[in-house]
Design a protein around this motif. Structure first.
Motif, PDB file in Angstrom:
ATOM      1  N   SER A   2      69.051   8.747  15.728  1.00 32.18           N
ATOM      2  CA  SER A   2      68.729  10.093  16.332  1.00 32.18           C
ATOM      3  C   SER A   2      67.682   9.510  17.120  1.00 32.18           C
ATOM      4  O   SER A   2      67.050  10.950  18.065  1.00 32.18           O
ATOM      5  CB  SER A   2      68.442  10.873  14.866  1.00 32.18           C
ATOM      6  OG  SER A   2      68.120  10.204  13.812  1.00 32.18           O
ATOM      7  N   THR A   3      66.345   9.069  16.919  1.00 34.37           N
ATOM      8  CA  THR A   3      65.258   8.837  17.654  1.00 34.37           C
ATOM      9  C   THR A   3      65.088   7.248  17.813  1.00 34.37           C
ATOM     10  O   THR A   3      65.468   6.543  16.500  1.00 34.37           O
ATOM     11  CB  THR A   3      63.872   9.276  16.176  1.00 34.37           C
ATOM     12  OG1 THR A   3      64.148   8.115  15.473  1.00 34.37           O
ATOM     13  CG2 THR A   3      64.313  10.333  16.017  1.00 34.37           C
ATOM     14  N   ARG A   4      63.876   6.685  18.504  1.00 35.91           N
ATOM     15  CA  ARG A   4      63.923   5.377  18.995  1.00 35.91           C
ATOM     16  C   ARG A   4      63.554   4.614  18.396  1.00 35.91           C
ATOM     17  O   ARG A   4      63.642   3.898  17.733  1.00 35.91           O
ATOM     18  CB  ARG A   4      63.075   5.414  20.352  1.00 35.91           C
ATOM     19  CG  ARG A   4      63.724   5.990  21.713  1.00 35.91           C
ATOM     20  CD  ARG A   4      63.115   5.893  22.919  1.00 35.91           C
ATOM     21  NE  ARG A   4      64.025   6.482  24.090  1.00 35.91           N
ATOM     22  CZ  ARG A   4      63.554   6.015  25.482  1.00 35.91           C
ATOM     23  NH1 ARG A   4      62.449   5.956  25.216  1.00 35.91           N
ATOM     24  NH2 ARG A   4      64.861   7.001  26.291  1.00 35.91           N
ATOM     25  N   GLY A  10      57.059   0.097  15.745  1.00 36.08           N
ATOM     26  CA  GLY A  10      55.015   0.343  16.221  1.00 36.08           C
ATOM     27  C   GLY A  10      54.970   1.358  17.471  1.00 36.08           C
ATOM     28  O   GLY A  10      54.593   2.414  16.653  1.00 36.08           O
ATOM     29  N   MET A  11      55.393   0.704  18.449  1.00 39.75           N
ATOM     30  CA  MET A  11      55.330   1.999  19.378  1.00 39.75           C
ATOM     31  C   MET A  11      55.800   2.961  19.129  1.00 39.75           C
ATOM     32  O   MET A  11      54.593   3.811  19.384  1.00 39.75           O
ATOM     33  CB  MET A  11      55.700   0.602  21.059  1.00 39.75           C
ATOM     34  CG  MET A  11      55.401   1.281  21.957  1.00 39.75           C
ATOM     35  SD  MET A  11      56.322   0.439  23.342  1.00 39.75           S
ATOM     36  CE  MET A  11      57.676   1.317  22.997  1.00 39.75           C
ATOM     37  N   TYR A  12      56.747   3.143  18.666  1.00 42.96           N
ATOM     38  CA  TYR A  12      57.257   4.218  19.488  1.00 42.96           C
ATOM     39  C   TYR A  12      56.720   5.139  18.171  1.00 42.96           C
ATOM     40  O   TYR A  12      57.031   6.262  18.474  1.00 42.96           O
ATOM     41  CB  TYR A  12      58.856   3.892  19.051  1.00 42.96           C
ATOM     42  CG  TYR A  12      59.632   3.713  20.085  1.00 42.96           C
ATOM     43  CD1 TYR A  12      59.823   4.302  21.761  1.00 42.96           C
ATOM     44  CD2 TYR A  12      59.752   2.682  20.502  1.00 42.96           C
ATOM     45  CE1 TYR A  12      59.920   4.404  22.445  1.00 42.96           C
ATOM     46  CE2 TYR A  12      60.526   2.506  21.441  1.00 42.96           C
ATOM     47  CZ  TYR A  12      61.216   3.167  22.872  1.00 42.96           C
ATOM     48  OH  TYR A  12      61.512   2.962  24.069  1.00 42.96           O
ATOM     49  N   GLU A  59      56.402   9.086  18.047  1.00 41.46           N
ATOM     50  CA  GLU A  59      57.257   9.568  17.220  1.00 41.46           C
ATOM     51  C   GLU A  59      56.725   9.981  15.207  1.00 41.46           C
ATOM     52  O   GLU A  59      57.515  11.525  14.979  1.00 41.46           O
ATOM     53  CB  GLU A  59      58.520   9.195  16.797  1.00 41.46           C
ATOM     54  CG  GLU A  59      59.248   8.979  18.128  1.00 41.46           C
ATOM     55  CD  GLU A  59      60.563   8.041  18.356  1.00 41.46           C
ATOM     56  OE1 GLU A  59      60.849   8.543  19.289  1.00 41.46           O
ATOM     57  OE2 GLU A  59      60.771   7.464  17.027  1.00 41.46           O
ATOM     58  N   SER A  60      56.135   9.228  14.996  1.00 36.92           N
ATOM     59  CA  SER A  60      55.209   9.445  13.217  1.00 36.92           C
ATOM     60  C   SER A  60      56.293   9.996  12.708  1.00 36.92           C
ATOM     61  O   SER A  60      57.292  10.401  11.834  1.00 36.92           O
ATOM     62  CB  SER A  60      54.805  10.394  13.234  1.00 36.92           C
ATOM     63  OG  SER A  60      53.608  10.065  13.899  1.00 36.92           O
ATOM     64  N   GLN A  77      62.433   8.831   5.765  1.00 34.55           N
ATOM     65  CA  GLN A  77      62.905   8.250   7.109  1.00 34.55           C
ATOM     66  C   GLN A  77      63.332   6.531   7.757  1.00 34.55           C
ATOM     67  O   GLN A  77      64.451   6.264   7.872  1.00 34.55           O
ATOM     68  CB  GLN A  77      62.695   9.662   8.490  1.00 34.55           C
ATOM     69  CG  GLN A  77      62.254  10.892   8.552  1.00 34.55           C
ATOM     70  CD  GLN A  77      62.027  11.489   9.639  1.00 34.55           C
ATOM     71  OE1 GLN A  77      60.817  11.617   9.454  1.00 34.55           O
ATOM     72  NE2 GLN A  77      62.592  12.406  10.376  1.00 34.55           N
ATOM     73  N   VAL A  78      62.815   6.179   7.243  1.00 31.89           N
ATOM     74  CA  VAL A  78      62.289   4.693   8.446  1.00 31.89           C
ATOM     75  C   VAL A  78      62.706   4.091   6.370  1.00 31.89           C
ATOM     76  O   VAL A  78      64.623   3.241   7.067  1.00 31.89           O
ATOM     77  CB  VAL A  78      60.852   3.994   7.693  1.00 31.89           C
ATOM     78  CG1 VAL A  78      61.368   2.534   7.914  1.00 31.89           C
ATOM     79  CG2 VAL A  78      60.350   4.923   8.769  1.00 31.89           C
ATOM     80  N   LEU A  79      63.327   4.271   5.784  1.00 31.91           N
ATOM     81  CA  LEU A  79      64.227   4.306   4.017  1.00 31.91           C
ATOM     82  C   LEU A  79      65.220   4.737   5.007  1.00 31.91           C
ATOM     83  O   LEU A  79      66.416   3.841   4.459  1.00 31.91           O
ATOM     84  CB  LEU A  79      63.915   4.431   3.032  1.00 31.91           C
ATOM     85  CG  LEU A  79      64.026   4.099   1.646  1.00 31.91           C
ATOM     86  CD1 LEU A  79      64.463   2.374   1.918  1.00 31.91           C
ATOM     87  CD2 LEU A  79      63.414   4.468   0.437  1.00 31.91           C
TER      88      LEU A  79
END
Length: 273
Positions: free
Chosen positions: A117-119, A172-174, A178-179, A184-186
């Motif tokens: 859903s996000t970059r 890392g850039m995105y 987007e924080s 969410q990463v998991l």
């Protein structure tokens, strides 16, 4: 954390010494045919997947340029080298028709809608995919009995490690804008790992299996036996510690927590096979 690093031969993927292949030795290892042919399908199909990613990351010029001019080029080169290896060793296999059948199936499931859903989270998913490919090729390089195939796999492994580093850098850039929360990463990691057993590689292997039967047959029971045997062979050389380390990296966890969740990551690592 130590990992076994394979030193590729001095030749590169643009100058593969196909003439030095021991054909009798290579043809005696039929299971390596299935692995090489299926991998060639997935790598060449990158052209379609790259189009989806380029569309998704439209507006990020540096990312799009790298995807278009480096990542896609190198992935397709992997596929072409593996295709030529298969054609050299098993000329009776109708690679072109088998690939066409695979692509017709694969293209229906390879859509932009399947991306995250996000970059930043899509870059996490890309890290999982590159982890799977890098570790697969490391295992194949160790498992392959024929030296040229082992060398091809080692060279591809090096490329895939580099691709992982790029995707991780873009994550890392995105993330800076987007924080994404750690959960969410998991979640992105978990979704991509859980999809691994029904991924592109299984689709490719299925079409290699069908096309290699005489006469052609869609015997799913026999296919499951083949798939289990191939996974067991790869498992014997699979770098679980390396896989766990690569999967863990986007979470940015303290070292104490890394050690605590290592058993779960070892399970996840094995699902990428």
């Amino acid at each position: 954390m130590q990992e076994h690093i394979i030193s590729p031969p001095f030749w590169n993927l643009d100058q593969v010494p196909f003439a030095t292949i021991d054909l009798a030795q290579a043809r005696a290892q039929k299971d390596q045919f299935y692995l090489a042919a299926a991998a060639s399908f997935v790598e060449i199909a990158t052209d379609l997947y790259a189009g989806n990613l380029i569309q998704y990351f439209n507006g990020s010029d540096d990312v799009v340029d790298w995807l278009q001019n480096t990542w896609k080029h190198e992935e397709i080169r992997h596929g072409r080298v593996l295709r030529e290896y298969v054609r050299h060793v098993w000329p009776e296999f109708d690679w072109k028709q088998a690939y066409a059948d695979f692509f017709a199936d694969y293209s229906r499931r390879c859509t932009v809608d399947a991306l995250e859903s996000t970059r930043s989270l899509e870059m996490v998913a890309r890290c999982v995919v590159e982890t799977g490919t890098a570790t697969f090729y490391q295992a194949l390089a160790a498992q392959a009995s024929e030296p040229v195939l082992s060398g091809i796999a080692a060279h591809i492994r090096a490329d895939e490690i580099n691709h992982y580093k790029h995707f991780y850098g873009y994550f890392g850039m995105y993330s800076a804008s987007e924080s994404p929360r750690r959960l969410q990463v998991l979640g992105a990691l978990k979704r991509r790992v859980l999809e691994a057993r029904n991924d592109d590689a299984d689709c490719a292997l299925w079409h290699v299996f069908i096309a290699s039967q005489a006469p052609k047959t869609a015997d799913k029971a026999a296919f499951r036996v083949l798939r289990a045997r191939l996974r067991e062979q790869i498992r014997q050389h699979y770098p679980v510690a390396m896989t766990s380390k690569m999967l863990l990296k986007p979470l940015h966890l303290p070292q104490a927590i890394n050690r605590f969740i290592h058993p779960s990551l070892a399970w996840a690592a094995r699902r990428l096979m």
